[in-house]
Design a protein around this motif. Structure first.
Motif, mmCIF file in Angstrom:
data_model
loop_
_atom_site.group_PDB
_atom_site.id
_atom_site.type_symbol
_atom_site.label_atom_id
_atom_site.label_comp_id
_atom_site.label_asym_id
_atom_site.label_seq_id
_atom_site.Cartn_x
_atom_site.Cartn_y
_atom_site.Cartn_z
ATOM 1 N N VAL A 88 -59.345 -63.996 -25.380
ATOM 2 C CA VAL A 88 -58.244 -63.095 -25.021
ATOM 3 C C VAL A 88 -58.346 -61.802 -25.819
ATOM 4 N N GLU A 89 -58.601 -61.922 -27.125
ATOM 5 C CA GLU A 89 -58.721 -60.755 -27.985
ATOM 6 C C GLU A 89 -59.864 -59.853 -27.530
ATOM 7 N N SER A 90 -61.013 -60.445 -27.213
ATOM 8 C CA SER A 90 -62.175 -59.668 -26.792
ATOM 9 C C SER A 90 -61.907 -58.906 -25.507
ATOM 10 N N VAL A 91 -61.264 -59.573 -24.550
ATOM 11 C CA VAL A 91 -60.977 -58.938 -23.256
ATOM 12 C C VAL A 91 -59.975 -57.802 -23.423
ATOM 13 N N LEU A 92 -58.891 -58.049 -24.166
ATOM 14 C CA LEU A 92 -57.871 -57.019 -24.329
ATOM 15 C C LEU A 92 -58.403 -55.809 -25.089
ATOM 16 N N ARG A 93 -59.238 -56.050 -26.116
ATOM 17 C CA ARG A 93 -59.790 -54.914 -26.858
ATOM 18 C C ARG A 93 -60.753 -54.113 -25.973
ATOM 19 N N TRP A 94 -61.558 -54.829 -25.159
ATOM 20 C CA TRP A 94 -62.477 -54.141 -24.241
ATOM 21 C C TRP A 94 -61.697 -53.241 -23.291
ATOM 22 N N LEU A 95 -60.631 -53.770 -22.730
ATOM 23 C CA LEU A 95 -59.824 -52.989 -21.794
ATOM 24 C C LEU A 95 -59.189 -51.783 -22.476
ATOM 25 N N ALA A 96 -58.723 -51.972 -23.709
ATOM 26 C CA ALA A 96 -58.092 -50.871 -24.443
ATOM 27 C C ALA A 96 -59.091 -49.762 -24.728
ATOM 28 N N ILE A 97 -60.291 -50.128 -25.173
ATOM 29 C CA ILE A 97 -61.308 -49.115 -25.463
ATOM 30 C C ILE A 97 -61.704 -48.377 -24.189
ATOM 31 N N ALA A 98 -61.909 -49.116 -23.111
ATOM 32 C CA ALA A 98 -62.286 -48.490 -21.842
ATOM 33 C C ALA A 98 -61.225 -47.492 -21.398
ATOM 34 N N ARG A 99 -59.975 -47.889 -21.457
ATOM 35 C CA ARG A 99 -58.875 -47.001 -21.055
ATOM 36 C C ARG A 99 -58.834 -45.747 -21.924
ATOM 37 N N ASN A 100 -59.002 -45.923 -23.231
ATOM 38 C CA ASN A 100 -58.901 -44.777 -24.133
ATOM 39 C C ASN A 100 -60.089 -43.830 -24.025
ATOM 40 N N LEU A 101 -61.268 -44.348 -23.714
ATOM 41 C CA LEU A 101 -62.415 -43.472 -23.511
ATOM 42 C C LEU A 101 -62.261 -42.671 -22.217
ATOM 43 N N VAL A 102 -61.702 -43.290 -21.193
ATOM 44 C CA VAL A 102 -61.431 -42.567 -19.946
ATOM 45 C C VAL A 102 -60.426 -41.453 -20.209
ATOM 46 N N ARG A 103 -59.386 -41.759 -20.975
ATOM 47 C CA ARG A 103 -58.390 -40.732 -21.325
ATOM 48 C C ARG A 103 -59.039 -39.588 -22.091
#
Length: 216
Positions: A88-103
């Protein structure tokens, strides 16, 4: 060598002055001051006219820990199991990084990241995950570019534990904090980190970080 900051975070032309790093990551064990420093550094850069913003890449462990206590469990691992909590931690962190790099790309900003991919690798090592789990995580996270600069906030585990206790909403054992510190230092990326002494006051730590970026 300090990185000279300019108001435009775009790459500098050959032979020109160095620009503000587009991605600045702050990493370290719990209680090292990552969130505090990432917020302050982003604000300090913004105050100089740089389009800098704070971005958090949490894995949800603390949030799920609070949720676990509401249902009578002790923490996220007690709620999901060790393997489940790490997934769960790995997936949520991956999603957070992806979102922030897009931003970052969309807004042409300098992103001050509170945690990054290396935090997940360290977490896997600190929680005793199998080497195959880290290999899989690295395959998944390899999509993300390395930060322009990664600051490792080095703090004594005893001081980190005192800070965690003062904030009052979670706890960490001394054994885990020492294991987590060793995990970060064992990463192959560690030699590329800019190590900051995070045992001092928040103001002292901020000054040291800004000096490396060229804003002291």
């Amino acid at each position: 060598m300090a990185l000279l900051a300019q108001s435009d975070p775009a790459p500098a032309p050959s032979g020109g002055p160095r620009r503000t790093p587009r991605t600045i990551a702050l990493v370290g064990i719990d209680g090292s001051g990552k969130t505090t420093q990432a917020r302050v550094v982003a604000a300090e850069l913004a105050a100089t006219g740089i389009r800098a913003v704070y971005r958090q890449n949490a894995g949800g462990r603390h949030w799920f820990g609070r949720m676990a206590t509401l249902v009578g469990r002790t923490d996220a691992e007690d709620l999901f199991g060790r393997r489940g909590a790490l997934i769960v931690e790995s997936v949520l962190r991956w999603l957070a990084i992806a979102r922030n790099l897009v931003r970052r790309l969309a807004h042409r900003e300098a992103a001050v990241m509170d945690r990054y991919a290396v935090c997940q690798y360290a977490s896997l090592r600190a929680h005793g995950a199998r080497p195959s789990a880290e290999r899989f995580a690295r395959l998944a996270y390899r999509l993300f570019p390395r930060p322009d600069v990664t600051f490792f906030l080095a703090v004594d585990p005893e001081i980190a534990q005192e800070r965690i206790e003062r904030r009052g909403y979670d706890t960490e054992t001394m054994e885990y904090l020492r294991t987590a510190d060793a995990a970060y230092r064992s990463l192959p990326e560690y030699p590329t980190f800019v190590v900051i002494d995070a045992n001092g006051t928040p103001e002292q730590v901020t000054k040291a970080i800004l000096a490396e970026i060229g804003q002291a």
